[in-house]
Write a protein that holds these residues in place. Structure first.
Motif, PDB file in Angstrom:
ATOM      1  N   SER A 119      30.296   8.737 -37.638  1.00  0.00           N
ATOM      2  CA  SER A 119      29.449   9.794 -38.640  1.00  0.00           C
ATOM      3  C   SER A 119      28.544   8.923 -39.592  1.00  0.00           C
ATOM      4  O   SER A 119      29.031   9.176 -40.778  1.00  0.00           O
ATOM      5  N   PHE A 120      27.814   8.243 -39.315  1.00  0.00           N
ATOM      6  CA  PHE A 120      27.115   7.455 -39.933  1.00  0.00           C
ATOM      7  C   PHE A 120      26.017   7.847 -40.586  1.00  0.00           C
ATOM      8  O   PHE A 120      25.437   9.082 -40.231  1.00  0.00           O
ATOM      9  N   LYS A 121      25.252   7.120 -41.826  1.00  0.00           N
ATOM     10  CA  LYS A 121      24.061   7.855 -42.563  1.00  0.00           C
ATOM     11  C   LYS A 121      23.347   6.549 -42.625  1.00  0.00           C
ATOM     12  O   LYS A 121      23.623   5.503 -42.503  1.00  0.00           O
ATOM     13  N   VAL A 122      22.099   6.952 -43.126  1.00  0.00           N
ATOM     14  CA  VAL A 122      21.030   5.778 -43.436  1.00  0.00           C
ATOM     15  C   VAL A 122      20.989   5.739 -44.919  1.00  0.00           C
ATOM     16  O   VAL A 122      20.396   6.751 -45.456  1.00  0.00           O
ATOM     17  N   ASP A 123      21.250   4.781 -45.517  1.00  0.00           N
ATOM     18  CA  ASP A 123      20.926   4.459 -47.087  1.00  0.00           C
ATOM     19  C   ASP A 123      19.487   4.291 -47.487  1.00  0.00           C
ATOM     20  O   ASP A 123      18.510   4.154 -46.599  1.00  0.00           O
ATOM     21  N   SER A 124      19.225   4.227 -48.661  1.00  0.00           N
ATOM     22  CA  SER A 124      17.931   4.013 -49.237  1.00  0.00           C
ATOM     23  C   SER A 124      17.080   2.699 -48.841  1.00  0.00           C
ATOM     24  O   SER A 124      15.773   2.881 -48.821  1.00  0.00           O
ATOM     25  N   THR A 125      17.911   1.844 -48.278  1.00  0.00           N
ATOM     26  CA  THR A 125      17.243   0.661 -47.799  1.00  0.00           C
ATOM     27  C   THR A 125      17.079   0.432 -46.234  1.00  0.00           C
ATOM     28  O   THR A 125      16.615  -0.382 -45.645  1.00  0.00           O
ATOM     29  N   GLY A 126      17.340   1.734 -45.669  1.00  0.00           N
ATOM     30  CA  GLY A 126      17.062   1.915 -44.306  1.00  0.00           C
ATOM     31  C   GLY A 126      18.314   1.342 -43.400  1.00  0.00           C
ATOM     32  O   GLY A 126      18.443   1.241 -42.214  1.00  0.00           O
ATOM     33  N   GLN A 127      19.446   1.108 -44.030  1.00  0.00           N
ATOM     34  CA  GLN A 127      20.446   0.481 -43.507  1.00  0.00           C
ATOM     35  C   GLN A 127      21.847   1.533 -42.917  1.00  0.00           C
ATOM     36  O   GLN A 127      21.759   2.544 -43.655  1.00  0.00           O
ATOM     37  N   LEU A 128      22.215   1.264 -41.618  1.00  0.00           N
ATOM     38  CA  LEU A 128      23.486   2.270 -41.315  1.00  0.00           C
ATOM     39  C   LEU A 128      24.649   2.104 -41.979  1.00  0.00           C
ATOM     40  O   LEU A 128      25.230   0.697 -42.209  1.00  0.00           O
ATOM     41  N   VAL A 129      25.125   3.038 -42.693  1.00  0.00           N
ATOM     42  CA  VAL A 129      26.427   2.910 -43.437  1.00  0.00           C
ATOM     43  C   VAL A 129      27.278   3.884 -43.207  1.00  0.00           C
ATOM     44  O   VAL A 129      26.877   4.958 -42.362  1.00  0.00           O
ATOM     45  N   THR A 130      28.445   4.135 -43.591  1.00  0.00           N
ATOM     46  CA  THR A 130      29.416   5.163 -43.425  1.00  0.00           C
ATOM     47  C   THR A 130      29.312   6.160 -44.588  1.00  0.00           C
ATOM     48  O   THR A 130      28.461   6.034 -45.275  1.00  0.00           O
ATOM     49  N   ALA A 131      30.257   7.343 -44.504  1.00  0.00           N
ATOM     50  CA  ALA A 131      29.905   8.313 -45.505  1.00  0.00           C
ATOM     51  C   ALA A 131      30.047   7.767 -47.074  1.00  0.00           C
ATOM     52  O   ALA A 131      29.666   8.510 -48.028  1.00  0.00           O
ATOM     53  N   ASN A 132      30.732   6.709 -46.987  1.00  0.00           N
ATOM     54  CA  ASN A 132      31.322   6.161 -48.197  1.00  0.00           C
ATOM     55  C   ASN A 132      30.321   4.950 -48.677  1.00  0.00           C
ATOM     56  O   ASN A 132      30.484   4.354 -49.709  1.00  0.00           O
ATOM     57  N   GLY A 133      29.236   4.676 -47.843  1.00  0.00           N
ATOM     58  CA  GLY A 133      28.202   3.652 -48.192  1.00  0.00           C
ATOM     59  C   GLY A 133      28.666   2.270 -47.788  1.00  0.00           C
ATOM     60  O   GLY A 133      28.032   1.264 -48.189  1.00  0.00           O
ATOM     61  N   LEU A 134      29.733   2.117 -46.785  1.00  0.00           N
ATOM     62  CA  LEU A 134      30.233   1.030 -46.528  1.00  0.00           C
ATOM     63  C   LEU A 134      29.137   0.483 -45.268  1.00  0.00           C
ATOM     64  O   LEU A 134      28.911   1.335 -44.347  1.00  0.00           O
ATOM     65  N   ARG A 135      28.916  -0.813 -45.342  1.00  0.00           N
ATOM     66  CA  ARG A 135      27.878  -1.406 -44.358  1.00  0.00           C
ATOM     67  C   ARG A 135      28.602  -1.644 -43.003  1.00  0.00           C
ATOM     68  O   ARG A 135      29.531  -2.138 -42.993  1.00  0.00           O
ATOM     69  N   VAL A 136      27.875  -1.138 -42.171  1.00  0.00           N
ATOM     70  CA  VAL A 136      28.302  -1.267 -40.651  1.00  0.00           C
ATOM     71  C   VAL A 136      27.848  -2.867 -40.271  1.00  0.00           C
ATOM     72  O   VAL A 136      26.945  -3.208 -40.517  1.00  0.00           O
ATOM     73  N   VAL A 137      28.709  -3.377 -39.508  1.00  0.00           N
ATOM     74  CA  VAL A 137      28.808  -4.766 -39.351  1.00  0.00           C
ATOM     75  C   VAL A 137      28.727  -4.752 -37.713  1.00  0.00           C
ATOM     76  O   VAL A 137      29.716  -4.495 -37.109  1.00  0.00           O
ATOM     77  N   PRO A 138      27.951  -5.550 -36.978  1.00  0.00           N
ATOM     78  CA  PRO A 138      26.615  -6.444 -37.482  1.00  0.00           C
ATOM     79  C   PRO A 138      25.706  -5.421 -38.193  1.00  0.00           C
ATOM     80  O   PRO A 138      25.663  -4.042 -37.571  1.00  0.00           O
ATOM     81  N   GLU A 139      24.866  -5.767 -39.083  1.00  0.00           N
ATOM     82  CA  GLU A 139      24.131  -4.861 -39.809  1.00  0.00           C
ATOM     83  C   GLU A 139      23.116  -4.200 -38.992  1.00  0.00           C
ATOM     84  O   GLU A 139      22.323  -4.893 -38.092  1.00  0.00           O
ATOM     85  N   ILE A 140      22.612  -3.070 -39.070  1.00  0.00           N
ATOM     86  CA  ILE A 140      21.744  -2.239 -38.438  1.00  0.00           C
ATOM     87  C   ILE A 140      20.903  -1.827 -39.472  1.00  0.00           C
ATOM     88  O   ILE A 140      21.140  -0.841 -40.349  1.00  0.00           O
TER      89      ILE A 140
END
Length: 264
Positions: A119-140
């Protein structure tokens, strides 16, 4: 003191741990990607009063010995890694794993963690992150001017999106999955995350659908694999076992009380 008092007490402690595990399973019945746990028991040491195979007479041996057990202990809490049911959400950033594998995320301290929660989200920089703001690796990282409703993820993890003014989708990244020689050896750390241990082995990276890895499903989530009916049955069994052990303690107490009243 009657040995059964202490033996039955270990049984009550063991069933309490069983109920604790069942309650955790039930409380996470709607947790995305949660994997059910079960308690596995082991018997304790035995006192050998008569060893099997000792001579009974000059020509015979004792076929069966005499051993008295000392109760039970919790040997392990096994994680059941079976596939949870898929739920169609229609959310553009939801991704489910079908089959083996975990997503990798980077924690705040720079270490890696692994999750089945897509259940990912998109942060203010356009990066795919978890609900807690952890970055998905490899970066999207989605390009500037992206149209979220055009985000697409293939079964092999390829991520594309359209940008303003563009007709054709643009490749923005490739998701990777990670599997382990012994995935049940991973350590639960909360927040739907797992960490590597010596028991789990080192992660093996691959693209979805390659080398036995699971595939990705866009706009789906993997739900908990907990069966409420099975957990309720296990709870009834654990409760009855707890009552049996408490009854053994009460019986032992009555026997001691009888012994103390022999002389009046």
């Amino acid at each position: 003191m009657v040995r059964s008092l202490w033996t039955a007490a270990t049984g009550m402690n063991g069933q309490q741990a069983n109920i604790d595990t069942i309650s955790n399973n039930l409380s996470n019945v709607n947790t995305t990607g949660f994997k059910q746990h079960r308690v596995e028991f082991e018997d304790l040491l035995y006192q050998t009063r008569k060893l099997a195979g000792t001579p009974a007479t000059e020509d015979t041996i004792t076929p069966v010995g005499v051993q008295m057990g000392h109760g039970v202990k919790v040997g392990a809490t096994q994680r059941i890694m079976s596939q949870g049911s898929l739920q169609a959400t229609g959310v553009d950033t939801d991704i489910a794993i079908v089959g083996d594998g975990f997503f990798r995320v980077q924690q705040y301290d720079g270490s890696w963690a692994y999750t089945r929660d897509g259940s990912f989200k998109v942060d203010s920089t356009g990066q795919l992150v978890t609900a807690n703001g952890l970055r998905v690796v490899p970066e999207i990282i989605l390009p500037e001017g992206f149209q979220l409703e055009t985000l697409a993820v293939s079964t092999t993890g390829k991520v594309t999106v359209k940008v303003d003014g563009g007709l054709d989708p643009v490749d923005v990244g490739q998701l990777e999955l990670y599997r382990f020689p012994n995935s049940v050896g991973l350590e639960n750390v909360g927040d739907n995350l797992y960490k590597v241990t010596n028991a789990s082995g080192d992660p093996i990276a691959s693209r979805p659908g390659v080398d036995g890895m699971g595939t990705t499903r866009h706009k789906f989530l993997e739900m908990s694999n907990v069966s409420v009916v099975n957990e309720m049955v296990q709870m009834i069994v654990a409760q009855r076992a707890y009552e049996f052990n408490s009854k053994a303690i009460q019986t032992s107490d009555n026997m001691l009380q009888t012994a103390t009243t022999l002389k009046r």
